[in-house]
Motif scaffolding. Structure first.
Motif, PDB file in Angstrom:
ATOM      1  N   SER A  14       0.700   2.570   7.491  1.00  0.00           N
ATOM      2  CA  SER A  14       0.086   2.247   6.212  1.00  0.00           C
ATOM      3  C   SER A  14      -1.422   2.051   6.378  1.00  0.00           C
ATOM      4  CB  SER A  14       0.716   0.966   5.629  1.00  0.00           C
ATOM      5  OG  SER A  14       0.193   0.675   4.359  1.00  0.00           O
ATOM      6  N   ARG A  54       0.832  -1.206   0.000  1.00  0.00           N
ATOM      7  CA  ARG A  54       0.000   0.000   0.000  1.00  0.00           C
ATOM      8  C   ARG A  54       0.869   1.260   0.000  1.00  0.00           C
ATOM      9  NH1 ARG A  54      -2.821  -3.100   3.743  1.00  0.00           N
ATOM     10  NH2 ARG A  54      -2.139  -1.839   5.540  1.00  0.00           N
ATOM     11  N   ASN A  55       1.892   1.265   0.841  1.00  0.00           N
ATOM     12  CA  ASN A  55       2.762   2.442   0.872  1.00  0.00           C
ATOM     13  C   ASN A  55       3.570   2.579  -0.409  1.00  0.00           C
ATOM     14  OD1 ASN A  55       2.100   3.661   3.302  1.00  0.00           O
ATOM     15  ND2 ASN A  55       3.559   2.444   4.497  1.00  0.00           N
ATOM     16  N   ARG A 105       1.500   4.288  -2.889  1.00  0.00           N
ATOM     17  CA  ARG A 105       1.350   5.713  -2.576  1.00  0.00           C
ATOM     18  C   ARG A 105       2.577   6.526  -2.991  1.00  0.00           C
ATOM     19  NH1 ARG A 105      -0.983   3.317   2.664  1.00  0.00           N
ATOM     20  NH2 ARG A 105      -3.228   3.664   2.351  1.00  0.00           N
ATOM     21  N   HIS A 106       3.749   5.932  -2.857  1.00  0.00           N
ATOM     22  CA  HIS A 106       4.991   6.686  -2.995  1.00  0.00           C
ATOM     23  C   HIS A 106       5.791   6.326  -4.243  1.00  0.00           C
ATOM     24  CE1 HIS A 106       4.857   7.041   1.696  1.00  0.00           C
ATOM     25  NE2 HIS A 106       4.054   7.912   1.101  1.00  0.00           N
ATOM     26  N   CYS A 137       8.753   1.654   3.148  1.00  0.00           N
ATOM     27  CA  CYS A 137       7.345   1.315   2.891  1.00  0.00           C
ATOM     28  C   CYS A 137       6.839   0.277   3.888  1.00  0.00           C
ATOM     29  CB  CYS A 137       7.185   0.782   1.468  1.00  0.00           C
ATOM     30  SG  CYS A 137       7.371   2.038   0.174  1.00  0.00           S
TER      31      CYS A 137
END
Length: 518
Positions: free
Chosen positions: A350, A174-175, A178-179, A345
């Motif tokens: 998260s 998930r992180n 996002r990044h 991450c």
């Protein structure tokens, strides 16, 4: 999530876990002719059987090699093996006696000069049922996305840390999603394309020179709207909140028919196969994302079944372009930055994803790919249940700063300053965007090649080939790779001899939805 909290979580990882960090690399490259056109020859026999060779296979097109390392405890070991595989391949492609003629590895992510779509050769894997399935799957991809999409190349970085639970891997994913704009910005190297790639379809690119199109602020056109995407896959909002939610999302896509694919049909009027299935995804690998949860599968096992039964074993990072300034496509500093990024991450907070955030992440990816170096460019950031716009480089600087304690910790563990050096390179890139690979590609094209994408990559390919051929190479190394090729051919023959069912019976049994559940 503050840096202190990330540091606290880092301290809870054991020394054995951090020393157990593992990575492997899969690197795709087209075979090209000296002129810069796509090589249309079969996979060279000297390289072995792509169905069964552990290190040299083909990906989508017959003309697209995939070079695969084993799993390694350091960046140096992984890159050393990748270089040795390149050395063997370059020698095979340069030897007319091996049936390939005089070919090169194309060092750009976006393809060389392409022929008409229907003449781009599909990967061929022999007469076995599994070999035929791989080819039929690629035929289906051609019908669904066009064969040109199957000539885009990239690098996959496989990464694991021992002792992680499924929920921890999914929090990492998930992180990462996002990044991951940071990776496109730092390492994207495909801001331009040969016009043959988009011939006959809308593209929104700007002309740079005859036969070359580009985006002035682009970073990775490969990961943008021109990449491996479709209207059908755009309907998928796959949730990464748990293995169960991910599995349920994929199960639906693998079992529900899609009207446009039903219209194509399984077979044509002549009885030849058009695709493996009429579902939104033929098989799991058709789902394209920036990162995937993975597990090594058993013979005949479906990947989704393996994940559901035995859990996540590693993650596969899929958003990395080939670096045309590096002979083997990726350098040590890049792999170390990936280690730091993935570790962050994993350790950062998260929260669960939502359909609104998933949609925003898709927009961020496209915006970064097409115009990531544009001054003041803003992305959408999900915080506290709402989405707000932030300046890309400010968000990027925040992430890079959060990697500082991780780099210090890994350097303390391994000795030296390699991770801090890799992080320092990223910090300098933030201060000087003109040094980014995507900016350097455009600058080199303009300065030395009259703006020609094909001329630039062809020259880089020739230089990489010459350097790789000039490296020391022993008779023992050649013999070991030749033996590996022979063994792979014998293994393919054994698989073909062991088949008992006809292909249609095998296809239906393999695609049975019951094989996706535990």
């Amino acid at each position: 999530m503050t840096a202190d909290t990330v540091t606290d979580r880092l301290q809870r990882l054991t020394r054995a876990q951090l020393l157990g960090m593992r990575r492997g690399i899969e690197k795709e490259s087209l075979r090209s002719q000296p002129s810069g056109a796509l090589a249309l020859t079969p996979h060279p026999a000297a390289l072995g059987a792509p169905l069964t060779h552990p290190h040299i296979t083909t990906d989508y097109s017959e003309s697209q090699l995939e070079l695969i390392t084993g799993v390694h405890g350091s960046a140096g070991e992984a890159l050393g093996e990748l270089e040795r595989i390149h050395q063997f391949v370059c020698r095979a492609l340069a030897d007319p006696a091996h049936g390939a003629g005089d070919e090169r590895l194309w060092v750009g992510s976006m393809p060389c000069g392409l022929p008409t779509d229907e003449t781009i050769p599909l990967g061929r894997y022999g007469r076995s049922n599994i070999g035929r399935a791989k080819s039929v799957y690629r035929m289906g991809l051609g019908h669904r996305y066009g064969r040109r999409m199957q000539t885009i190349s990239g690098i996959h970085y496989n990464w694991s840390l021992p002792g992680l639970a499924n929920d921890e891997y999914f929090a990492l994913i998930r992180n990462f999603r996002r990044h991951s704009f940071l990776l496109l910005w730092l390492f994207g190297a495909s801001p331009a394309v040969c016009a043959s790639f988009v011939a006959g379809r809308p593209h929104g690119l700007q002309p740079l020179a005859e036969g070359t199109l580009h985006m002035p602020w682009g970073t990775s056109l490969r990961m943008g709207r021109l990449g491996y995407q479709s209207e059908a896959q755009a309907t998928l909002a796959v949730s990464y909140n748990s293995l169960a939610s991910y599995g349920n999302s994929l199960y639906g896509a693998l079992t529900q028919p899609w009207p446009a694919y039903e219209a194509i049909g399984i077979r044509n009027l002549g009885g030849e196969y058009n695709q493996l299935a009429t579902t939104l995804l033929q098989i799991e690998n058709e789902f394209y994302g920036t990162i995937r949860p993975k597990r090594v599968i058993r013979s005949g096992e479906r990947p989704l079944h393996a994940l559901r039964e035995r859990g996540v074993e590693y993650v596969e990072v899929r958003c990395m372009d080939l670096d045309p300034f590096v002979d083997i496509g990726i350098e040590a500093d890049t792999t170390r930055l990936l280690d730091l990024f993935l570790l962050h991450c994993l350790l950062a907070s998260s929260p669960e994803d939502t359909p609104e955030e998933i949609a925003a992440l898709g927009r961020n990816q496209h915006r970064t790919a097409a115009q990531g170096r544009e001054p003041g460019l803003r992305l959408e950031r999900h915080e506290g249940g709402r989405i707000r716009e932030v300046v890309l480089v400010e968000w990027a600087a925040e992430i890079v700063q959060a990697l500082v304690p991780l780099a210090a910790a890994l350097d303390a563990l391994h000795g030296g300053a390699a991770y801090r050096a890799a992080l320092g390179a990223a910090q300098r890139a933030l201060a000087e965007p003109a040094t980014l690979p995507s900016a350097r590609v455009l600058a080199a094209m303009r300065q030395d090649f009259d703006g020609s994408y094909t001329a630039f990559v062809r020259a880089r390919s020739e230089a990489a080939r010459a350097r790789l051929l000039a490296l020391p190479w022993s008779a023992e190394q050649q013999a070991a790779f030749a033996a590996m090729a022979r063994v792979s051919q014998q293994r393919q023959q054994a698989i073909e001899a062991a088949d008992t069912a006809d292909f249609e019976t095998w296809r239906q049994a393999y695609l049975d939805p019951r094989n996706l559940v535990v």
